[in-house]
Design a protein around this motif. Structure first.
Motif, short mmCIF file in Angstrom:
data_model
loop_
_atom_site.label_atom_id
_atom_site.label_comp_id
_atom_site.label_asym_id
_atom_site.label_seq_id
_atom_site.Cartn_x
_atom_site.Cartn_y
_atom_site.Cartn_z
N GLY A 41 0.50 -0.79 -0.09
CA GLY A 41 -0.19 -0.14 0.06
C GLY A 41 1.24 1.01 -0.13
N VAL A 42 1.14 2.02 -0.77
CA VAL A 42 0.67 3.46 -0.79
C VAL A 42 0.15 4.56 -0.90
N SER A 43 0.21 5.72 0.13
CA SER A 43 -0.50 6.84 0.34
C SER A 43 0.26 7.71 -0.41
N LEU A 44 -0.30 8.56 -0.81
CA LEU A 44 0.01 10.13 -1.45
C LEU A 44 -0.22 11.25 -1.34
N GLY A 110 3.92 9.55 3.90
CA GLY A 110 4.57 11.13 4.59
C GLY A 110 5.54 11.36 4.06
N HIS A 111 6.13 10.88 3.61
CA HIS A 111 8.09 10.84 3.81
C HIS A 111 8.27 11.63 1.80
N PRO A 112 9.27 13.17 2.10
CA PRO A 112 9.39 13.44 0.99
C PRO A 112 9.68 12.90 -0.17
N ARG A 113 8.61 13.14 -1.31
CA ARG A 113 9.15 12.02 -2.76
C ARG A 113 10.76 11.83 -2.73
N PHE A 118 10.29 7.29 -6.98
CA PHE A 118 9.34 7.07 -7.41
C PHE A 118 8.96 6.80 -9.07
N ARG A 119 10.34 6.81 -9.24
CA ARG A 119 9.62 7.05 -10.62
C ARG A 119 9.42 4.86 -10.43
N ARG A 120 9.98 4.16 -9.53
CA ARG A 120 10.02 2.89 -9.69
C ARG A 120 8.65 2.59 -8.55
N THR A 332 -2.83 16.58 6.01
CA THR A 332 -1.46 16.61 5.31
C THR A 332 0.29 17.16 5.69
N SER A 333 -0.28 17.71 7.17
CA SER A 333 0.61 17.98 6.99
C SER A 333 1.06 17.70 8.65
N ALA A 334 0.15 16.66 9.12
CA ALA A 334 0.76 16.37 10.19
C ALA A 334 1.58 14.96 10.31
#
Length: 334
Positions: A41-44, A110-113, A118-120, A332-334
């Protein structure tokens, strides 16, 4: 389409049933399908995504005002709005396809891209995909399945074939698997089938995030519904987050989406972000009763289109800032 959905329900029920045990003790069961192996699972989430362009004389024009939001794995998200609302601009920033400078930040789990990672984990599907006219449907999908295959236990030519079989079944392409893709001088599959091949090739990358830019543009209402219905089934089975820019679909297609991000134009601003099933009641709570309309999408698009007879875009932007934006910003800022 209703019959197809009934068959899908039956297929899902049969897939959940126990498989026949191997005659040899200790031999592990194999998955029924490559699509039964869910992806991680990936959240954006995104904070303050905005874009402007320079004009002669040192002036700037705002194309998209700051937007923030969050999408979760397994969701089928519709990004909608009138022309000039910045739908594709927002999608390109989320998909890391925007080469021009822009503001804001995108977070993955929750972490900077990270650009390399990300391309993977993300794949993009445009309205067109350049494929050789003499490719057959099976070749086109299997090529992507093998090209994007991740190293690991479930790899190899057979795994790519299994995934291709499953995708052709879900996207209704099994009967044309040996037909040419076609082109100006080569007779091939129909336009609707070609668009489903493009979507299947995107899913074949087995990326946890899939971005689609108007995949139903130019299709008949029936073909558009077939495309989105298949995309919904596949993304649910694989636990993929699919973000789709779509232009004013009919009601049956609207009902297939889990989440709606609705923009207005001049410049692009958010008017709603939440469950698709609740957009009617949300607008109703603001005094705009759209529940009686035959097509919900037509109704809320009229409300957010500046200059239309039902234009309420300014009021909806202000309501969003008061009712939804604070909670979204906090999340989104938490």
């Amino acid at each position: 389409v209703a019959n197809a959905r009934a068959r899908d329900d039956a297929r899902s029920s049969s897939a959940a049933a126990p498989s026949v045990l191997s005659s040899q003790a200790g031999v592990p069961r194999k998955p029924r399908s490559s699509l039964d192996v869910a992806l991680p699972g990936v959240s954006l989430s995104f904070q303050g995504l905005a874009f402007s362009v320079g004009l002669p004389g040192g002036k700037t024009q705002q194309i998209l005002e700051p937007c923030s939001g969050e999408f979760r794995s397994g969701e089928l998200v519709a990004v909608m709005g009138p022309s000039g609302s910045g739908k594709t601009t927002l999608l390109d920033m989320l998909a890391m396809k925007k080469s021009s400078a822009h503001d804001g930040e995108v977070l993955v789990n929750g972490h900077p891209r990270d650009p390399t990672t990300f391309r993977r984990i993300a794949a993009s599907v445009g309205q067109e995909d350049h494929m050789p006219a003499h490719w057959r449907v099976r070749e086109a999908i299997e090529f992507n399945a093998r090209l994007k295959q991740q190293p690991g236990a479930h790899s190899g030519k057979q795994a790519a074939r299994d995934l291709t079989d499953a995708l052709m079944d879900e996207f209704g392409l099994a009967e044309v698997q040996h037909t040419y893709i076609g082109g100006p001088e080569v007779r091939g599959i129909s336009g609707g089938q070609r668009r489903r091949v493009i979507l299947a090739r995107g899913v074949a990358a087995r990326a946890p995030i899939l971005f689609c830019d108007e995949p139903t543009s130019g299709l008949s209402a029936t073909d558009a519904e077939l495309c989105i219905a298949a995309l919904r089934r596949v993304t649910r089975r694989l636990n993929v987050l699919a973000v789709v820019v779509i232009h004013q679909p009919r009601m049956e297609v609207v009902d297939l989406f889990d989440t709606l991000l609705l923009l207005t134009s001049s410049p692009g601003r958010m008017t709603y972000l939440g469950p698709m099933a609740q957009v009617g009641s949300y607008f109703g709570s603001l005094g705009f009763d759209i529940s009686a309309h035959a097509n919900l999408a037509d109704a809320f698009m009229d409300l957010v289109t500046p200059g239309s007879s039902m234009d309420a875009s300014s009021a909806l932007v202000e309501a969003f800032k008061v009712l939804q934006a604070p909670e979204i910003e906090a999340r989104t800022s938490a």
